[in-house]
Motif scaffolding. Structure first.
Motif, mmCIF file in Angstrom:
data_model
loop_
_atom_site.group_PDB
_atom_site.id
_atom_site.type_symbol
_atom_site.label_atom_id
_atom_site.label_comp_id
_atom_site.label_asym_id
_atom_site.label_seq_id
_atom_site.Cartn_x
_atom_site.Cartn_y
_atom_site.Cartn_z
ATOM 1 N N GLN A 20 0.836 -1.193 0.000
ATOM 2 C CA GLN A 20 0.000 0.000 0.000
ATOM 3 C C GLN A 20 0.874 1.247 0.000
ATOM 4 O O GLN A 20 1.382 1.669 1.034
ATOM 5 C CB GLN A 20 -0.931 -0.020 1.210
ATOM 6 C CG GLN A 20 -1.890 -1.188 1.232
ATOM 7 C CD GLN A 20 -2.957 -1.070 0.157
ATOM 8 O OE1 GLN A 20 -3.574 -0.037 -0.024
ATOM 9 N NE2 GLN A 20 -3.179 -2.151 -0.564
ATOM 10 N N TRP A 22 1.580 5.336 -0.406
ATOM 11 C CA TRP A 22 0.871 6.571 -0.087
ATOM 12 C C TRP A 22 1.285 7.651 -1.079
ATOM 13 O O TRP A 22 2.474 7.831 -1.332
ATOM 14 C CB TRP A 22 1.187 7.031 1.333
ATOM 15 C CG TRP A 22 0.568 6.182 2.386
ATOM 16 C CD1 TRP A 22 1.188 5.222 3.134
ATOM 17 C CD2 TRP A 22 -0.800 6.209 2.804
ATOM 18 N NE1 TRP A 22 0.285 4.647 3.995
ATOM 19 C CE2 TRP A 22 -0.930 5.228 3.823
ATOM 20 C CE3 TRP A 22 -1.913 6.951 2.435
ATOM 21 C CZ2 TRP A 22 -2.144 4.980 4.463
ATOM 22 C CZ3 TRP A 22 -3.119 6.708 3.078
ATOM 23 C CH2 TRP A 22 -3.225 5.737 4.074
ATOM 24 N N GLY A 68 -2.519 2.707 -4.178
ATOM 25 C CA GLY A 68 -1.803 3.961 -3.989
ATOM 26 C C GLY A 68 -0.840 4.327 -5.096
ATOM 27 O O GLY A 68 -0.200 5.380 -5.027
ATOM 28 N N VAL A 251 -8.483 7.795 -2.554
ATOM 29 C CA VAL A 251 -7.599 6.941 -1.747
ATOM 30 C C VAL A 251 -7.939 7.081 -0.269
ATOM 31 O O VAL A 251 -7.954 6.089 0.482
ATOM 32 C CB VAL A 251 -6.126 7.288 -2.023
ATOM 33 C CG1 VAL A 251 -5.202 6.547 -1.048
ATOM 34 C CG2 VAL A 251 -5.743 6.926 -3.456
ATOM 35 N N GLN A 254 -11.009 5.058 0.197
ATOM 36 C CA GLN A 254 -10.703 3.632 0.010
ATOM 37 C C GLN A 254 -10.048 3.046 1.254
ATOM 38 O O GLN A 254 -10.262 1.876 1.607
ATOM 39 C CB GLN A 254 -9.796 3.457 -1.211
ATOM 40 C CG GLN A 254 -9.357 2.038 -1.509
ATOM 41 C CD GLN A 254 -7.863 1.859 -1.328
ATOM 42 O OE1 GLN A 254 -7.072 2.694 -1.746
ATOM 43 N NE2 GLN A 254 -7.476 0.771 -0.698
ATOM 44 N N ARG A 255 -9.288 3.886 1.966
ATOM 45 C CA ARG A 255 -8.578 3.431 3.162
ATOM 46 C C ARG A 255 -9.286 3.854 4.446
ATOM 47 O O ARG A 255 -8.666 3.985 5.496
ATOM 48 C CB ARG A 255 -7.137 3.931 3.115
ATOM 49 C CG ARG A 255 -6.417 3.306 1.919
ATOM 50 C CD ARG A 255 -4.963 3.645 1.842
ATOM 51 N NE ARG A 255 -4.383 3.036 0.643
ATOM 52 C CZ ARG A 255 -3.131 3.208 0.252
ATOM 53 N NH1 ARG A 255 -2.317 3.977 0.954
ATOM 54 N NH2 ARG A 255 -2.695 2.624 -0.841
#
Length: 362
Positions: A20, A22, A68, A251, A254-255
Motif C-alpha cells: 500500500q 501513499w 496507492g 484513496v 478507500q482506506r
C-alpha cells in the motif's frame, strides 16, 4: 460473497504489487502493460465523437490508482494533468468529506437539527443534518437541467433568482414529505449543508476550512471552490481540481479515512456515508451519505453489476465520476463532457477491471 468480489480479493492478495503506497507530492507510477483489454477500455472511453452534435462519449481524463500507485493516466482535448476540471456534483461528495473532518472534530452530530447551525432553516425544525446528507429532507425540489429548465429548482438556484444566496433559496421550499423518509435528490440539500458548515465554524474559519481540514493534509494543491454572493460554498456543484488531486480523496475513502497514519476521517463517518439510505419508495440509485453505493436495493440488482458490491462513487453532471473499489485497492477518476445518455458506468467499470487483469469477472 459475489464471484466478482471473490476473484478481485484473490487477485489483489496474489499480485506482487499489493504494497500500500501513499501518494506524496508526486505519485508513485507503475504503468499498466499494453494489452487488448486496455485497448478496449481506451476505445470505449476515448471514442471519436461528433463535436458539433455533442453526441457520444467524451472523456477528458481517465486515471486509475491501484494500492496507492498511479497505473493509468490519459487526457484528451484541452484537459491535462495540470487542469483543474469542474467536478459538478462530485462536489457533493467532496463536501461530505470536508464535513467528515468537522464531525471528527466534534463540531456537530448527525441527528442535530439543521436550524441549529443555519437559522434560515427555522421553518423546518424537524429536518436533521443526516436527512440532508441522505437527500431526504422532504422539501419540494425539482432537480432537472436540460429537460425542464423553467421548472427546475437547481437551475433557479445556480443561475437565476437563487444565485445570490443559494442556501436561503433552498430553505424557502415547502415540505412535501416527512424528513428522513423519502429519497429525493437535491442540490439544494447540499448547498444548505455548506451553509450549515459555515454556522459550525464561524466566518473567519469557514473561508479556508476545506483547505486546512482536507485539501492541505491530502496534498491537494489545485482546488478551487466557488461561493455564491453571500460567501457560502456552492456545495452542490462548483469545486474544481485536477484528476490526480481528486484521486487523493478517493484513496482517503478507500482506506477508510486513514492518511499517512492519521485517521483524518473517523471510521464512524465512513460507516455512515457508506450505509445505504432506505427510502420508503423504491429507487434505482442507492444513496449513502452524499455518496452512491453499489448495493442491491428495493429488490433491484446492484447499479453496476460488473463491479464488486463494495464499490461506491461520487458522480457528477455530464459524466464526471470518482469510483472507489476498496476490495481491489482501486480508485478511478473520470472527467468528461457527455451531453447525452451514451456513457455507461457499468461498462467503464467492466472494461477497467478487465484491463487490470480481471478477465472473466462478469
Amino acid at each position: 460473497m459475489s464471484r466478482a468480489l471473490f476473484v478481485l480479493i484473490l487477485w489483489s492478495v496474489a499480485c506482487p504489487g499489493t504494497v500500500q503506497a501513499w501518494p506524496e507530492a508526486q505519485w508513485s507510477v507503475a504503468p499498466l502493460p499494453a494489452s487488448a483489454a486496455l485497448e478496449a477500455l481506451e476505445s470505449y472511453a476515448f471514442a471519436p465523437r461528433d463535436e458539433q452534435t455533442r453526441e457520444g462519449v467524451r472523456t477528458d481524463a481517465l486515471l486509475i490508482v491501484r494500492n496507492g500507485e498511479l497505473i493509468y493516466e490519459r487526457y484528451a482535448g484541452v484537459t491535462t494533468a495540470q487542469t483543474p476540471h469542474l467536478t459538478w456534483s462530485i462536489s457533493k461528495s467532496i463536501l461530505a468529506t470536508v464535513l467528515g473532518v468537522a464531525f471528527g472534530e466534534g463540531r456537530f452530530k448527525l441527528d442535530e437539527p439543521v436550524a441549529r447551525y443555519y437559522p434560515p432553516f427555522g421553518s423546518h425544525p424537524d429536518i436533521k443534518l443526516q436527512d440532508l446528507l441522505h437527500w431526504a429532507c422532504g422539501l419540494d425540489w425539482e432537480e432537472d437541467y436540460e429537460y425542464a429548465p423553467l421548472d427546475s429548482s437547481v437551475v433557479a438556484m445556480l443561475y437565476t433568482r437563487g444565485r445570490g444566496d443559494m442556501a436561503r433559496y433552498a430553505a424557502g421550499h415547502k415540505a412535501i414529505s416527512a424528513p428522513g423518509t423519502l429519497f429525493r435528490y437535491s442540490s439544494g440539500d447540499s448547498t444548505v449543508l455548506a451553509a450549515a458548515l459555515r454556522g459550525m465554524l464561524g466566518d473567519s474559519a469557514y473561508a479556508d476550512y476545506p483547505w486546512t481540514a482536507l485539501f492541505e493534509p491530502l496534498g491537494i494543491t489545485s482546488a478551487t471552490w466557488e461561493t455564491d454572493a453571500s460567501g457560502t460554498f456552492v456545495g452542490s456543484s462548483y469545486a474544481y481540481m485536477t484528476a490526480r488531486d481528486l484521486a487523493r480523496i478517493g484513496v482517503l475513502m478507500q482506506r477508510r479515512g486513514l492518511w499517512h497514519g492519521r485517521q483524518l476521517l473517523p471510521e464512524a463517518w465512513i460507516d455512515f456515508t457508506l450505509t445505504p439510505f432506505r427510502s420508503q419508495t423504491p429507487t434505482l440509485e442507492v444513496p449513502g451519505g452524499h455518496w452512491w453505493l453499489n448495493r442491491p436495493a428495493g429488490g433491484n440488482a446492484s447499479p453496476w453489476p460488473a463491479a464488486p458490491s463494495d464499490t461506491f462513487a461520487a458522480l457528477g453532471h455530464w459524466g464526471q465520476a470518482l469510483y472507489v473499489i476498496p476490495s481491489a485497492g482501486l480508485v478511478i477518476v473520470r472527467y468528461a463532457d457527455d451531453r447525452d445518455a451514451t456513457y455507461d458506468h457499468n461498462q467503464l467499470l467492466r472494461l477497467a477491471l478487465k484491463a487490470m487483469g480481471g478477465e472473466g469477472i462478469q
